[in-house]
Enzyme design. Structure first.
Site, PDB file in Angstrom:
ATOM      1  N   TYR A 201       0.875  -1.175   0.000  1.00 49.31           N
ATOM      2  CA  TYR A 201       0.000   0.000   0.000  1.00 49.31           C
ATOM      3  C   TYR A 201       0.915   1.229   0.000  1.00 49.31           C
ATOM      4  O   TYR A 201       1.599   1.485   0.989  1.00 49.31           O
ATOM      5  CB  TYR A 201      -0.894   0.013   1.235  1.00 49.31           C
ATOM      6  CG  TYR A 201      -2.019  -0.995   1.215  1.00 49.31           C
ATOM      7  CD1 TYR A 201      -3.319  -0.600   0.925  1.00 49.31           C
ATOM      8  CD2 TYR A 201      -1.783  -2.338   1.499  1.00 49.31           C
ATOM      9  CE1 TYR A 201      -4.367  -1.511   0.912  1.00 49.31           C
ATOM     10  CE2 TYR A 201      -2.821  -3.264   1.486  1.00 49.31           C
ATOM     11  CZ  TYR A 201      -4.105  -2.838   1.192  1.00 49.31           C
ATOM     12  OH  TYR A 201      -5.136  -3.747   1.177  1.00 49.31           O
ATOM     13  N   LYS A 296     -12.796  -4.834   2.826  1.00 47.44           N
ATOM     14  CA  LYS A 296     -13.882  -5.209   3.712  1.00 47.44           C
ATOM     15  C   LYS A 296     -15.179  -5.631   3.010  1.00 47.44           C
ATOM     16  O   LYS A 296     -16.051  -6.218   3.641  1.00 47.44           O
ATOM     17  CB  LYS A 296     -14.205  -4.037   4.656  1.00 47.44           C
ATOM     18  CG  LYS A 296     -13.145  -3.843   5.726  1.00 47.44           C
ATOM     19  CD  LYS A 296     -13.201  -4.929   6.767  1.00 47.44           C
ATOM     20  CE  LYS A 296     -11.926  -5.091   7.538  1.00 47.44           C
ATOM     21  NZ  LYS A 296     -10.917  -5.913   6.886  1.00 47.44           N
ATOM     22  N   TYR A 382      -7.831  -5.034   9.829  1.00 48.30           N
ATOM     23  CA  TYR A 382      -7.600  -5.582   8.491  1.00 48.30           C
ATOM     24  C   TYR A 382      -7.880  -7.079   8.443  1.00 48.30           C
ATOM     25  O   TYR A 382      -8.489  -7.595   7.489  1.00 48.30           O
ATOM     26  CB  TYR A 382      -6.151  -5.309   8.073  1.00 48.30           C
ATOM     27  CG  TYR A 382      -5.872  -5.501   6.610  1.00 48.30           C
ATOM     28  CD1 TYR A 382      -5.881  -4.425   5.727  1.00 48.30           C
ATOM     29  CD2 TYR A 382      -5.562  -6.762   6.091  1.00 48.30           C
ATOM     30  CE1 TYR A 382      -5.605  -4.586   4.380  1.00 48.30           C
ATOM     31  CE2 TYR A 382      -5.293  -6.948   4.744  1.00 48.30           C
ATOM     32  CZ  TYR A 382      -5.307  -5.860   3.886  1.00 48.30           C
ATOM     33  OH  TYR A 382      -5.038  -6.036   2.548  1.00 48.30           O
TER      34      TYR A 382
END
Length: 388
Positions: A201, A296, A382
């Site tokens: 990321y 998610k 996460y």
């Protein structure tokens, strides 16, 4: 036609709900307005929380996942000159798996068609009716053109934001919260072996980038772009040049290869409440959507149907209403927690605003990379918080 649970929508939420109910002795019928080929080809999310993997495995759907999926023990957070690894087992004792939603759907469809509850493709004119009473029904047109009525005890709306279920619930004094982000993701699939062991990321002055993967030979990568941009403006060479620049790190390079799929995905959040009207219950994207930064979306859908399957089993087999009455509030508590986490990850990593905002983002990233408490908070969210 008659069944206990009529399920509208054969995405992962609807198919998994049908599977979980069948394992508990509850009959269902799943209605889908697309073809099998269409739903098995949709490229969607690829990160599975520990709970999602456990749920699929316990439902008898874990063999190919365990064989072909990739277990990941953390992620890399990056900003210019720095790449920091978060070790999930060390921080919170859990891992995640990379296994595309497309593959999850294929596994669910195969199980459904192999002696599972009825699954009808290519239906049309689907209309839930009398959901406020004790005998709801679903009217629809069969793929052969014949009108049908499916009598149910309850209906599950798992047909997404644009489906027919959500408006029925919203019409009964429902409320919608929505956030549209000023950026989008340009996503690609490439026949290129991943050059990283874990997802990267990356915050960059030109915009966010994400290095992910689908298999040992296929990479999945994303670039932050303007939501008004067109995929026609992005040649393969331009995409690779931007990925290389935003993900650059001394001594490391992006692996390139033929791009087999590319598209632009707008970024938004929405939450619809309540997730129930009478005997119609919403789950998955019919009730909420989150930006993909926090991984998610699919996992929230699995949580919804896990809660709903337990509640409906208690209701239909024991005539107890406590869990179905609590379903919406219970599910929404987790939805808002995950919506917040997705917003936080998105806001921390995507360039927007001025240089002041950029320095705030870097300060937050540096905090996560230097504080065990901050890193643990990210890791716990996460990999998936416990279900109530």
């Amino acid at each position: 036609m008659r069944t206990q649970v009529g399920i509208i929508g054969a995405g992962p939420a609807g198919l998994l709900l049908s599977r979980l109910l069948a394992l508990r002795g509850i009959d269902s019928v799943v209605l889908e307005n697309r073809s099998r080929e269409y739903i098995e080809a949709r490229v969607r999310a690829g990160i599975l929380e520990q709970h999602t993997v456990d749920t699929l495995t316990e439902a008898g759907l874990g063999d190919r996942l365990r064989r072909e999926g990739l277990e990941h023990r953390g992620i890399h957070l990056q900003y210019p000159g720095t790449r920091h690894t978060l070790d999930f087992p060390e921080l919170c004792g859990r891992t995640v798996w990379v296994y595309g939603q497309t593959e999850v759907v294929k596994d669910l469809v195969a199980a459904q068609l192999d002696g599972g509850p009825p699954l009808l493709f290519d239906v049309s004119d689907v209309r839930p009716e009398d959901v406020d009473g004790d005998s709801p029904r679903i009217r629809f047109t069969h793929a052969d053109g014949s009108p049908q009525v499916l009598e149910c005890d309850v209906i599950a709306g798992t047909d997404g934001f644009h489906g027919v279920s959500r408006p029925v619930v919203a019409d009964a004094d429902g409320r919608l919260w929505e956030r549209t982000y000023p950026y989008a993701w340009l996503g690609i699939l490439a026949d290129a072996a991943p050059a990283t062991d874990e997802l990267v990321y990356a915050w960059h002055p030109e915009g966010f980038a994400l290095y992910s993967m689908r298999s040992p030979s296929v990479s999945r990568l994303y670039l932050q772009v303007d939501p008004a941009d067109s995929i026609d403006n992005w040649s393969d060479d331009r995409i690779w040049a931007n990925l290389s620049r935003r993900l650059s790190l001394d001594g490391w390079d992006v692996s390139t290869g033929p791009i087999t799929e590319k598209s632009i995905l707008p970024m938004r959040s929405f939450v619809s409440a309540p997730m129930r009207r009478g005997r119609l219950f919403l789950a998955g994207d019919a009730a909420h959507i989150v930006p993909p930064t926090g991984a998610k979306g699919l996992n929230l859908a699995v949580t919804d149907v896990t809660l709903l399957a337990t509640a409906l089993t208690r209701f239909l087999q024991e005539e107890q209403t406590d869990l179905v009455d609590a379903y919406s509030d219970t599910a929404l508590r987790r939805v808002w927690r995950c919506t917040h986490f997705s917003w936080w990850m998105t806001s921390m990593l995507h360039r927007s605003g001025d240089d002041f905002d950029a320095q705030l983002q870097l300060a937050q990233l540096q905090r996560v990379c230097s504080s065990e408490a901050a890193a643990r908070e990210l890791a716990e969210n996460y990999t998936g918080l416990p279900i109530e």
